[in-house]
Design an enzyme around this catalytic site. Structure first.
Site, PDB file in Angstrom:
ATOM      1  CD  GLU A 110      -2.454  -1.345   2.729  1.00 22.91           C
ATOM      2  OE1 GLU A 110      -2.374  -0.401   3.543  1.00 22.91           O
ATOM      3  OE2 GLU A 110      -3.106  -2.376   2.939  1.00 22.91           O
ATOM      4  CE  LYS A 112       4.484   5.535   7.308  1.00 21.76           C
ATOM      5  NZ  LYS A 112       3.682   6.620   7.743  1.00 21.76           N
ATOM      6  CG  ASP A 114       3.621  12.562   5.006  1.00 23.39           C
ATOM      7  OD1 ASP A 114       3.421  12.274   6.202  1.00 23.39           O
ATOM      8  OD2 ASP A 114       4.543  13.300   4.633  1.00 23.39           O
ATOM      9  CE1 TYR A 222      -4.522   3.244   7.847  1.00 20.88           C
ATOM     10  CE2 TYR A 222      -4.125   4.971   6.218  1.00 20.88           C
ATOM     11  CZ  TYR A 222      -4.057   4.508   7.525  1.00 20.88           C
ATOM     12  OH  TYR A 222      -3.539   5.304   8.503  1.00 20.88           O
ATOM     13  CE  LYS A 310       8.940   7.859   7.537  1.00 16.89           C
ATOM     14  NZ  LYS A 310       8.098   8.733   8.313  1.00 16.89           N
ATOM     15  CB  CYS A 404       8.998  49.289   2.124  1.00 19.59           C
ATOM     16  SG  CYS A 404       8.247  48.452   0.715  1.00 19.59           S
ATOM     17  CB  CYS A 407       7.143  52.413  -1.154  1.00 22.28           C
ATOM     18  SG  CYS A 407       6.743  51.823   0.496  1.00 22.28           S
ATOM     19  CB  CYS A 422       5.482  47.805   3.466  1.00 22.08           C
ATOM     20  SG  CYS A 422       5.256  49.428   2.712  1.00 22.08           S
ATOM     21  CB  CYS A 427       3.811  50.079  -0.753  1.00 17.93           C
ATOM     22  SG  CYS A 427       5.077  48.922  -1.243  1.00 17.93           S
TER      23      CYS A 427
HETATM   24  S1  IVH Z   1      -1.799   0.928   8.904  1.00 17.63           S
HETATM   25  C1  IVH Z   1      -0.919  -1.008  12.658  1.00 17.63           C
HETATM   26  N1  IVH Z   1      -1.621   1.770   6.440  1.00 17.63           N
HETATM   27  O1  IVH Z   1       1.278   5.643   9.185  1.00 17.63           O
HETATM   28  C2  IVH Z   1      -1.020  -0.333  11.381  1.00 17.63           C
HETATM   29  N2  IVH Z   1      -0.968   3.256   8.177  1.00 17.63           N
HETATM   30  O2  IVH Z   1       3.234   4.984  11.498  1.00 17.63           O
HETATM   31  C3  IVH Z   1      -1.025   1.141  11.461  1.00 17.63           C
HETATM   32  N3  IVH Z   1      -0.245   5.439   7.391  1.00 17.63           N
HETATM   33  O3  IVH Z   1      -0.565   6.181  12.108  1.00 17.63           O
HETATM   34  C4  IVH Z   1      -1.745   1.800  10.432  1.00 17.63           C
HETATM   35  N4  IVH Z   1      -0.552   5.074   5.239  1.00 17.63           N
HETATM   36  O4  IVH Z   1      -1.209   7.515  10.012  1.00 17.63           O
HETATM   37  C5  IVH Z   1      -1.428   2.076   7.732  1.00 17.63           C
HETATM   38  N5  IVH Z   1      -1.525   2.380   4.185  1.00 17.63           N
HETATM   39  C6  IVH Z   1      -1.355   2.682   5.470  1.00 17.63           C
HETATM   40  C7  IVH Z   1      -0.877   3.943   5.897  1.00 17.63           C
HETATM   41  C8  IVH Z   1      -0.692   4.186   7.262  1.00 17.63           C
HETATM   42  C9  IVH Z   1      -0.175   5.963   6.155  1.00 17.63           C
HETATM   43  C10 IVH Z   1       0.123   6.181   8.621  1.00 17.63           C
HETATM   44  C11 IVH Z   1      -0.910   6.169   9.714  1.00 17.63           C
HETATM   45  C12 IVH Z   1      -0.249   5.568  10.891  1.00 17.63           C
HETATM   46  C13 IVH Z   1       1.196   5.745  10.574  1.00 17.63           C
HETATM   47  C14 IVH Z   1       1.950   4.637  11.226  1.00 17.63           C
END
Ligand code: IVH
Length: 659
Positions: A110, A112, A114, A222, A310, A404, A407, A422, A427
């Site tokens: 999946e 991740k 942010d 998710y 990451k 400024c 001006c 300013c 200006c």
């Molecule tokens: S699963 C036990 N799936 O990452 C599993 N988390 O460090 C925990 N996050 O707090 C969550 N994408 O905010 C999961 N596909 C994904 C995710 C995901 C982002 C974030 C989430 C979580 C943090 C964990």
């Protein structure tokens, strides 16, 4: 590391925890944080006798916020172990295989996301609760703010939804929205968000859902953490199940059978990253079988069945050639570093905002410095730190100019503000930005009056204030480069057409500090602009979503004689701000409403809009003058007061019928 340094590191990490979770303004990148944390963990494993009970490794970050109800999670919200290398993923796979011998192990792969984690409960298919991760065991009840996310159904679309369902997911901001939000904050002299994640987390913690609604938050779900129907036995299949229920889900999920599949997914996503409209910071690898997940279990904080890989943000070293100061339309000065152009994350960076003097002081950024620039998926590159080894010999700290740059008026700093301004409303640069905003789509919406045209109009002194736009003649427009008879007539026609404007857009165009679109919409409930100009701070505070700071800014704006003259001139020249038409015949016309509790079928904003469109008014507190109190789930003290005063109380159904 000696013991004192260890203690020091504990304190440092706590300071960063607080900056991240509570203040939503981290001082270092995730990558740097993870490195510090790793240092701490390494040290604690070599010197287990040093471990202090207050070590950040022993507790998770406290993050509950005043003003929200704390709710405990039925199932703790864990976080993922972060890894940055192939070896760490390989040892994760080995560990799983060792703990589940003779089993075929497959993975759900999946993105991740942010953003910020959220838990959402649907009871009998209806959204009843949304809670932040908080410290993993308890979070903040942010149901009202979550309900403003338009793509999240308040009711599941399935005909036969489970009695009880708890889903987990991520709230995030589109990069484009994040960029706009930060530009606006910069203009308003507010600290900018370090990244979309902090902006999303900060937005969820807004006490006023109307403000949260303006942030245009998005969400994906998710994971299923509780489901009374117990239907799903595979993490990968849960994505389809969530989709069937009508919930927004992750994109680009994949199923992996072996290590090779994991790498090819990682490579594909890494290549895709820069094209995604939202930020991701890596990929997540989860054991697919829910039964196996249960067998593998978790520690107090992290699961043994999932891991995050990451992406470290890309960094590059370059030099600051110059620091220029820009003047915004409200007069705010923004220092911008002009860089030796350098390629980072696929784009060439030649300038980077340094935000304000505080930020420059904190990082001690000086002219001629070599600096590390970072650009993740973030659209906005930033200076991470100065490379002190390469600092030019006689360099001195950089200070914002006293006058400024446009001006030469003396610069001021308002009480309690980070920004310098300013103060000169005439200006040149400030005026240029002000006029550009005045004609823009959100304000007077004058088509074909682009930057080049405005630049020339200002340069030729044909326009010095917005009202001058309505004094332009065909002859004057013909003086501008690129205009012929037809195009000049077209521009004049556009200027003419812009005179018929809604009161809301006219108020936006005035560019009053802190007054954005939804505040302007609220203010447009007044009779006309002159009525607004006469309102006191106390009157204004009665309006929904207007606090003291905004009220004060509005009063100050109209106290300025120059502003009043400009408004009068605009009206005399034919600008005709009109209130949006309301249904005068409707039962709600002229009636005063107060809303309390969580509504099921509407967001607060939607309910308010429905009332306003029918000529009703919304106030924040119940008094004898209140006609109706619209009551949702778990109403507050306003409900009790309304009952005491004998005011008509409407539940959602009665409200819907009246509409
Ligand atoms: S699963 C036990 N799936 O990452 C599993 N988390 O460090 C925990 N996050 O707090 C969550 N994408 O905010 C999961 N596909 C994904 C995710 C995901 C982002 C974030 C989430 C979580 C943090 C964990």
């Amino acid at each position: 590391m000696n013991r004192d340094q260890y203690i020091q590191l504990c304190h440092e990490l706590w300071m960063h925890n607080k900056a991240y979770y509570v203040e939503c303004h981290p001082k270092i990148s995730d990558f740097e944080y993870d490195q510090l944390m790793q240092e701490l963990l390494d040290c604690e494993s070599t010197h287990p006798d040093w471990i202090e009970s207050f070590s950040p490794s022993q507790r998770v970050g406290e993050s509950l916020t005043d003003g929200f109800k704390s709710v405990s999670h039925d199932v703790p919200m864990l976080s993922l172990p972060n890894t940055y290398s192939d070896e760490e993923i390989q040892s994760f796979i080995k560990r799983v295989e060792k703990n589940a011998p003779n089993q075929k192990i497959t993975y759900s792969l999946e993105l991740k996301m942010d953003g910020t984690a959220i838990s959402i409960v649907y009871e009998k298919g209806v959204l009843t609760r949304a809670v932040t991760r908080g410290n993993g065991l308890m979070g903040d009840d942010v149901t009202q703010n979550i309900r403003t996310i338009t793509k999240l159904p308040l009711k599941l679309s399935s005909e036969n939804p489970p009695d009880f369902l708890e889903v987990r997911g991520e709230v995030f901001l589109a990069l484009s929205v994040f960029k706009k939000l930060n530009e606006q904050r910069d203009e308003d002299g507010l600290p900018v968000w370090a990244n979309p994640r902090n902006a999303a987390a900060g937005s969820l913690k807004l006490l006023n859902p109307k403000e949260a609604a303006k942030r245009d938050l998005q969400i994906v779900l998710y994971a299923i953490s509780q489901d009374s129907s117990n239907k799903i036995q595979s993490q990968y299949e849960s994505h389809d199940y969530l989709k069937e229920l009508g919930l927004p889900t992750l994109k680009y999920t994949a199923w992996g059978e072996n290590e090779k599949d994991i790498w090819s997914f990682r490579d594909k996503i890494f290549a895709l990253r820069s094209q995604l409209p939202f930020e991701i910071d890596g990929v997540v690898i989860k054991v697919d079988s829910i039964n196996l997940q249960k067998e593998l279990g978790s520690t107090a904080k992290i699961p043994r069945w999932a891991v995050a890989y990451k992406f470290a943000p890309e960094q590059a070293l370059t030099q600051i050639k110059d620091i220029k100061v820009q003047v915004g339309r409200t007069g705010v000065l923004t220092p911008v570093a002009i860089l030796e152009p350098i390629r980072v994350s696929g784009s060439v960076i030649s300038r980077v905002t340094l935000h304000n003097q505080d930020e420059i002081d904190r990082k001690d950024i000086r002219l001629g410095d070599s600096v590390i620039i970072e650009k993740g998926g973030d659209v906005i590159p930033k200076v991470v730190q100065v490379d002190l080894k390469n600092r030019p010999k006689h360099s001195v700290p950089w200070k914002i100019p006293a006058y400024c740059p446009s001006c030469e008026t003396k610069i001021i700093q308002l009480d309690g503000e980070v920004a310098y301004r300013c103060p000169n409303i005439n200006c040149g640069e400030r005026n240029y930005r002000h006029i550009t905003f005045f004609v823009s789509k959100v304000a007077m919406d004058i088509d074909h009056m682009g930057i080049k045209v405005i630049e020339q109009l200002i340069q030729k002194k044909l326009v010095t204030s917005p009202s001058d736009i309505y004094r332009l003649t065909k002859e004057q427009i013909l003086e501008l480069e690129g205009f012929k008879s037809k195009s000049a007539e077209k521009l004049l026609a556009n200027i003419e057409a812009s005179k018929q404007v809604s009161l809301t857009r006219f108020i936006i165009a005035l560019d009053i500090r802190y007054v954005g679109a939804s505040t302007a919409d609220e203010l447009s409930n007044v009779e006309d602009i002159f009525a607004l100009s006469k309102m006191s701070s106390d009157d204004l505070i009665q309006m929904e979503g207007i606090g003291e700071k905004v009220a004060q800014a509005i009063v100050e704006y109209f106290q300025d004689a120059h502003h009043m003259e400009e408004i009068k001139a605009l009206l005399e020249l034919g600008v005709n701000p009109k209130k949006s038409s309301v249904l005068k015949t409707h039962h709600f016309y002229g009636k005063t409403f107060v809303l309390t509790g969580s509504l099921m079928s509407y967001t607060r904003d939607q309910a308010q809009m429905l009332i306003k469109q029918r000529g009703g008014k919304i106030t924040s507190s119940v008094s004898k003058k209140t006609d109706y109190v619209l009551v949702g789930e778990s109403p507050g003290s306003k409900y009790d007061k309304a009952k005491k005063l004998g005011i008509t109380i409407l539940n959602e159904e009665e409200f819907a019928n009246l509409i």
